[in-house]
Design a protein around this motif. Sequence first.
Motif, PDB file in Angstrom:
ATOM      1  N   LEU A   1      40.524  31.260  42.769  1.00  0.00           N
ATOM      2  CA  LEU A   1      39.524  30.752  41.816  1.00  0.00           C
ATOM      3  C   LEU A   1      38.897  31.925  41.074  1.00  0.00           C
ATOM      4  N   PRO A   2      39.613  32.550  40.159  1.00  0.00           N
ATOM      5  CA  PRO A   2      39.059  33.705  39.436  1.00  0.00           C
ATOM      6  C   PRO A   2      37.749  33.343  38.749  1.00  0.00           C
ATOM      7  N   PRO A   3      36.674  34.086  39.015  1.00  0.00           N
ATOM      8  CA  PRO A   3      35.343  33.692  38.527  1.00  0.00           C
ATOM      9  C   PRO A   3      35.045  34.171  37.110  1.00  0.00           C
ATOM     10  N   PHE A   4      36.028  34.073  36.224  1.00  0.00           N
ATOM     11  CA  PHE A   4      35.897  34.657  34.897  1.00  0.00           C
ATOM     12  C   PHE A   4      35.926  33.598  33.799  1.00  0.00           C
ATOM     13  N   GLU A   5      35.471  34.011  32.638  1.00  0.00           N
ATOM     14  CA  GLU A   5      35.536  33.147  31.466  1.00  0.00           C
ATOM     15  C   GLU A   5      36.992  32.859  31.102  1.00  0.00           C
ATOM     16  N   ASP A   6      37.210  31.799  30.348  1.00  0.00           N
ATOM     17  CA  ASP A   6      38.554  31.462  29.875  1.00  0.00           C
ATOM     18  C   ASP A   6      39.098  32.579  28.986  1.00  0.00           C
ATOM     19  N   GLU A   7      40.422  32.789  29.084  1.00  0.00           N
ATOM     20  CA  GLU A   7      41.148  33.689  28.169  1.00  0.00           C
ATOM     21  C   GLU A   7      40.521  35.082  28.119  1.00  0.00           C
ATOM     22  N   THR A   8      40.347  35.665  29.299  1.00  0.00           N
ATOM     23  CA  THR A   8      39.658  36.950  29.427  1.00  0.00           C
ATOM     24  C   THR A   8      40.606  38.141  29.516  1.00  0.00           C
ATOM     25  N   PHE A   9      41.790  37.955  30.110  1.00  0.00           N
ATOM     26  CA  PHE A   9      42.652  39.089  30.453  1.00  0.00           C
ATOM     27  C   PHE A   9      43.924  39.122  29.606  1.00  0.00           C
ATOM     28  N   ASP A  10      44.340  40.349  29.272  1.00  0.00           N
ATOM     29  CA  ASP A  10      45.591  40.546  28.542  1.00  0.00           C
ATOM     30  C   ASP A  10      46.800  40.306  29.433  1.00  0.00           C
ATOM     31  N   ALA A  11      46.646  40.530  30.731  1.00  0.00           N
ATOM     32  CA  ALA A  11      47.732  40.309  31.683  1.00  0.00           C
ATOM     33  C   ALA A  11      47.136  39.903  33.024  1.00  0.00           C
ATOM     34  N   VAL A  12      47.863  39.026  33.724  1.00  0.00           N
ATOM     35  CA  VAL A  12      47.495  38.631  35.079  1.00  0.00           C
ATOM     36  C   VAL A  12      48.683  38.947  35.975  1.00  0.00           C
ATOM     37  N   PHE A  13      48.413  39.697  37.033  1.00  0.00           N
ATOM     38  CA  PHE A  13      49.441  40.198  37.942  1.00  0.00           C
ATOM     39  C   PHE A  13      49.116  39.711  39.350  1.00  0.00           C
ATOM     40  N   SER A  14      50.123  39.273  40.094  1.00  0.00           N
ATOM     41  CA  SER A  14      49.886  38.845  41.470  1.00  0.00           C
ATOM     42  C   SER A  14      51.116  39.146  42.302  1.00  0.00           C
ATOM     43  N   SER A  15      50.925  39.953  43.338  1.00  0.00           N
ATOM     44  CA  SER A  15      52.028  40.347  44.207  1.00  0.00           C
ATOM     45  C   SER A  15      51.788  39.820  45.619  1.00  0.00           C
ATOM     46  N   ALA A  16      52.666  38.931  46.073  1.00  0.00           N
ATOM     47  CA  ALA A  16      52.647  38.415  47.447  1.00  0.00           C
ATOM     48  C   ALA A  16      51.315  37.764  47.808  1.00  0.00           C
ATOM     49  N   ALA A  17      50.789  36.961  46.895  1.00  0.00           N
ATOM     50  CA  ALA A  17      49.513  36.277  47.157  1.00  0.00           C
ATOM     51  C   ALA A  17      49.583  34.781  46.898  1.00  0.00           C
ATOM     52  N   LEU A  18      50.307  34.352  45.878  1.00  0.00           N
ATOM     53  CA  LEU A  18      50.306  32.945  45.483  1.00  0.00           C
ATOM     54  C   LEU A  18      50.708  32.034  46.644  1.00  0.00           C
ATOM     55  N   GLN A  19      51.606  32.515  47.499  1.00  0.00           N
ATOM     56  CA  GLN A  19      52.110  31.696  48.605  1.00  0.00           C
ATOM     57  C   GLN A  19      51.077  31.478  49.711  1.00  0.00           C
TER      58      GLN A  19
ATOM     59  N   GLY B   1      40.694  43.918  40.573  1.00  0.00           N
ATOM     60  CA  GLY B   1      41.435  43.400  41.712  1.00  0.00           C
ATOM     61  C   GLY B   1      40.599  42.393  42.476  1.00  0.00           C
ATOM     62  N   LEU B   2      41.206  41.245  42.800  1.00  0.00           N
ATOM     63  CA  LEU B   2      40.521  40.188  43.547  1.00  0.00           C
ATOM     64  C   LEU B   2      41.132  40.044  44.936  1.00  0.00           C
ATOM     65  N   ASP B   3      40.287  39.911  45.936  1.00  0.00           N
ATOM     66  CA  ASP B   3      40.763  39.601  47.278  1.00  0.00           C
ATOM     67  C   ASP B   3      39.596  39.044  48.084  1.00  0.00           C
ATOM     68  N   VAL B   4      39.932  38.310  49.156  1.00  0.00           N
ATOM     69  CA  VAL B   4      38.889  37.723  49.994  1.00  0.00           C
ATOM     70  C   VAL B   4      38.649  38.553  51.257  1.00  0.00           C
ATOM     71  N   SER B   5      39.576  39.458  51.569  1.00  0.00           N
ATOM     72  CA  SER B   5      39.515  40.218  52.819  1.00  0.00           C
ATOM     73  C   SER B   5      38.649  41.464  52.678  1.00  0.00           C
ATOM     74  N   GLU B   6      37.607  41.546  53.488  1.00  0.00           N
ATOM     75  CA  GLU B   6      36.749  42.732  53.471  1.00  0.00           C
ATOM     76  C   GLU B   6      37.502  43.996  53.874  1.00  0.00           C
ATOM     77  N   PRO B   7      38.299  43.983  54.963  1.00  0.00           N
ATOM     78  CA  PRO B   7      39.046  45.202  55.320  1.00  0.00           C
ATOM     79  C   PRO B   7      40.016  45.651  54.228  1.00  0.00           C
ATOM     80  N   MET B   8      40.669  44.685  53.579  1.00  0.00           N
ATOM     81  CA  MET B   8      41.591  45.044  52.496  1.00  0.00           C
ATOM     82  C   MET B   8      40.833  45.728  51.361  1.00  0.00           C
TER      83      MET B   8
END
Length: 241
Positions: free
Chosen positions: A134-152, A105-112
């Motif tokens: 800006l996911p800090p990962f190598e190319d083509e690393t994950f089988d699935a990418v999920f994002s809920s209420a963040a892209l906006q 899980g990626l997030d910028v908020s410390e409290p979250m």
Amino acid sequence: MRDRVLELLSDPPAEPDWSRGYLDLIGGQPVASTGAIQSLWLGPIGSAFYANALPFWSRLTDEYRASLELLEAVDGSTVLDVGCGPGTLTARIGELVQPSGLVVGLDVSEPMLTRAVHATGSENVAYVRVDASLPPFEDETFDAVFSSAALQLFEDPFAALDELLRVLRPGGQLVLFTPCRGRGPFRIVSSVLASVGGVAMFDPRELPAALKARGITDVRQRVGGMFQLVDAYKQATPSRL
């Protein structure tokens, strides 16, 4: 589990900071906000409100409930949750991929992230504090990418979309739950969120068109009110004879 996360990073730190239970790749650097909504989520009051509002939101919005149902994560899958917030859905994805899978899980908020760490008991779930666009990962690393209420909430949602597709493996699944411009009374709410809250309100046709323009041909969309659920599959690399 921490070693597995570090192996996925494109530039792993020499001295990883896991002191708060999550990997902090920002430290004391200032965090820019795109508007009032993101500023709220960055603080302890906003994170508490968000975490407590999720159960109500899940009952109110069919698309939110369906997001996990669409995610084809199984034992052994490697899944990235972008903008994970308090980890409510991240922990549930962790249950889907047990015992050998991994969810980050990626997030910028410390409290979250503090809430996420305390709320997650699974050993196959890890959290990283970083600009989630800006996911800090190598190319083509994950089988699935999920994002809920963040892209906006990202400064450049479509540059972020490019990054999400970059770290997705060929044949992998992308699942996005985001707001979109509604009609009638929803249009007024959309305008307020965009102008005051700094929230990107996508046209209902915008994300599917953006994905298709990026070579993603298998795209499905479900719209309800001022929310949308989009899932798509990155084309598998053609075999070479």
